[in-house]
Motif scaffolding. Structure first.
Motif, mmCIF file in Angstrom:
data_model
loop_
_atom_site.group_PDB
_atom_site.id
_atom_site.type_symbol
_atom_site.label_atom_id
_atom_site.label_comp_id
_atom_site.label_asym_id
_atom_site.label_seq_id
_atom_site.Cartn_x
_atom_site.Cartn_y
_atom_site.Cartn_z
ATOM 1 N N GLN A 142 12.156 -10.498 -9.664
ATOM 2 C CA GLN A 142 10.781 -10.152 -9.312
ATOM 3 C C GLN A 142 10.389 -10.763 -7.968
ATOM 4 O O GLN A 142 9.717 -10.123 -7.157
ATOM 5 N N ARG A 217 -3.838 -12.526 -3.042
ATOM 6 C CA ARG A 217 -4.206 -11.281 -3.750
ATOM 7 C C ARG A 217 -4.761 -10.243 -2.776
ATOM 8 O O ARG A 217 -4.478 -9.043 -2.891
ATOM 9 N N ASP A 226 3.645 -2.795 -4.102
ATOM 10 C CA ASP A 226 4.037 -2.446 -5.469
ATOM 11 C C ASP A 226 4.699 -3.670 -6.087
ATOM 12 O O ASP A 226 5.861 -3.958 -5.828
ATOM 13 N N ASP A 228 5.259 -6.422 -9.586
ATOM 14 C CA ASP A 228 5.377 -6.494 -11.035
ATOM 15 C C ASP A 228 4.125 -7.131 -11.651
ATOM 16 O O ASP A 228 3.452 -7.952 -11.025
ATOM 17 N N ASP A 229 3.853 -6.781 -12.909
ATOM 18 C CA ASP A 229 2.693 -7.365 -13.603
ATOM 19 C C ASP A 229 2.797 -8.876 -13.698
ATOM 20 O O ASP A 229 1.784 -9.589 -13.633
ATOM 21 N N ALA A 230 4.024 -9.405 -13.856
ATOM 22 C CA ALA A 230 4.207 -10.857 -13.935
ATOM 23 C C ALA A 230 3.785 -11.523 -12.631
ATOM 24 O O ALA A 230 3.226 -12.627 -12.633
ATOM 25 N N ARG A 232 1.490 -10.317 -10.561
ATOM 26 C CA ARG A 232 0.018 -10.260 -10.537
ATOM 27 C C ARG A 232 -0.583 -11.385 -11.375
ATOM 28 O O ARG A 232 -1.562 -12.025 -10.979
ATOM 29 N N ARG A 233 0.008 -11.629 -12.540
ATOM 30 C CA ARG A 233 -0.494 -12.726 -13.392
ATOM 31 C C ARG A 233 -0.333 -14.066 -12.690
ATOM 32 O O ARG A 233 -1.211 -14.930 -12.766
ATOM 33 N N ASP A 236 -2.951 -14.824 -10.290
ATOM 34 C CA ASP A 236 -4.243 -15.097 -10.940
ATOM 35 C C ASP A 236 -4.279 -16.461 -11.614
ATOM 36 O O ASP A 236 -5.332 -16.892 -12.098
#
Length: 427
Positions: A142, A217, A226, A228-230, A232-233, A236
């Motif tokens: 990732q 961000r 583009d 991965d969701d990981a 993005r987490r 945050d």
């Protein structure tokens, strides 16, 4: 026409020599501590810096060999033989498993520093990719994907590093945090970033980071990356905020720049003047899209030519390419290709654009070109072979174009990195 290629190459070589670790590092090294010297190096000049540090401590100061330890992580093909400091060759511009292991071992060794030890951190450009230590919850794959997306986005290096720092366990001051028990943390750096921002060189592993998770961000959103969701987490998660000014981590940490892009540009400007050229120095901090900067510089060259002037136009900095095609190249080759399109009817103008580290974009091989040259011979080959520069620009395929004309700049690994050097000679 007089062949200006030897002079163009001499100007490039002068810029490189002004920032080589063999000549610039030793005067900045600290005296031997009571305990060990723990040397941690990263970037394209890391091997050369480690070897220079060994000569200073082992030969000049006669330090007992067992009191010098360390790891130097550099680009594949950029390593040198060393005696006590282990050299790891790793991926650049896309990180690889070797960089992952090198960064993990670096953090471990920093954590072993004691109150009598000097933690000596030696940095050059490329360290961001060489030291890869993903934040908890992010896989290596990732993190690689984020790097690839950033490289293709056209984002300037400062924005790229803002994202990198918030997805790392070593960048953004975290290496200093790992080595906080050392008597002193001394970072000596060769700058490869516009304006010489310490927090941007190798993503600032030993200095405070003024950027935030919110900044990272915003950059992801700005370039529509583009990810991965990981990832993005992770961006945050407050636990991934970088080390800020005032952190106790930096109480015994010192940072010093030992070479800047301006020093290298100044060396090239001096040589151009000695060769009889009036000079236009556009500065060492240029940024922007390579082909757009080339258009601006071509205009300057054509204006000087129309006025009958003999001028050298020189600049440094780090340009970017927004990748839309599937060709091969890098910012310096793209800049030179754009010049070839704009200057092809001017046999009395020649130019060179090259990265001082010896590699311009590319696939991470030591044989990657550093950039390209253009002159009357280039223009003649373009016409003879029916080469259309714009078609190659549309596919971001400058390497293929310059392979066909024989104009790639290929000095091999230079073992330093102070960004780009660009020269246009108007005769």
């Amino acid at each position: 026409m007089t062949d200006r290629r030897p002079l163009l190459r001499a100007l490039y070589d002068a810029a490189v020599a002004a920032a080589h670790p063999n000549t610039i590092l030793a005067p900045h090294l600290r005296p031997a501590p009571k305990g060990r010297v723990i040397c941690l190096a990263a970037g394209k000049g890391a091997g050369a810096m480690a070897a220079a540090a060994e000569r200073h401590y082992l030969d000049t100061l006669q330090l007992a060999p067992e009191r010098l330890v360390g790891i130097a992580t550099t680009r594949h093909g950029y390593g040198l033989p060393t005696r006590r400091i282990r050299v790891v060759e790793a991926g650049h511009p896309v990180p690889d498993e070797a960089g992952l292991k090198g960064a993990a071992d670096t953090l471990t060794l920093a954590g072993e520093a004691g109150p009598d030890d000097l933690l000596l951190v030696l940095l050059t450009g490329g360290g961001s990719a060489n030291w890869i230590a993903p934040s908890n919850g992010i896989s290596f794959a990732q993190k690689q994907a984020v790097n690839k997306a950033l490289l293709r986005s056209g984002a300037p290096i400062g924005e790229m590093n803002t994202v990198r720092k918030h997805l790392s366990r070593i960048k953004g001051g975290r290496l200093a945090r790992a080595g906080r028990n050392a008597a002193e943390i001394v970072t000596l750096a060769i700058s490869d970033v516009p304006h010489d921002d310490p927090s941007a060189i190798a993503s600032g592993p030993t200095v405070p980071d003024p950027t935030t998770l919110a900044d990272a961000r915003a950059i992801v959103a700005k370039y529509k990356l583009d990810i991965d969701d990981a990832v993005r987490r992770a961006l945050d998660d407050p636990a991934n905020e970088s080390c800020k000014p005032g952190d106790a981590t930096f109480a015994r940490a010192h940072f010093e720049l030992i070479a800047r892009p301006k020093q290298s540009l100044d060396a090239a400007v001096k040589l151009a003047k000695e060769a009889g050229y009036e000079t236009i120095d556009l500065g060492a901090d240029l940024e922007g899209e390579a082909r757009e900067v080339a258009a601006s510089h071509a205009k300057l060259a054509l204006e000087a030519r129309a006025q009958g002037k003999r001028i050298a136009i020189l600049s440094g900095g780090e340009l970017t390419v927004t990748v839309r095609g599937n060709g091969r190249g890098g910012p310096n080759q793209e800049y030179a290709l754009a010049l070839a399109e704009l200057l092809q009817d001017t046999p009395d103008i020649s130019a060179l654009a090259g990265d001082t580290d010896g590699a311009d974009g590319g696939a991470g091989h030591p044989t990657d070109p550093a950039g390209a040259l253009i002159d009357a011979a280039t223009f003649a080959k373009m016409k003879a072979k029916g080469l259309q520069p714009q078609a190659y620009l549309d596919n971001n395929d400058a390497t293929t174009f310059f392979e066909a004309t024989g104009d790639l700049l290929q000095p091999g690994p230079t073992l330093t990195n102070v960004n780009d050097i660009r020269v246009i000679l108007v005769d």
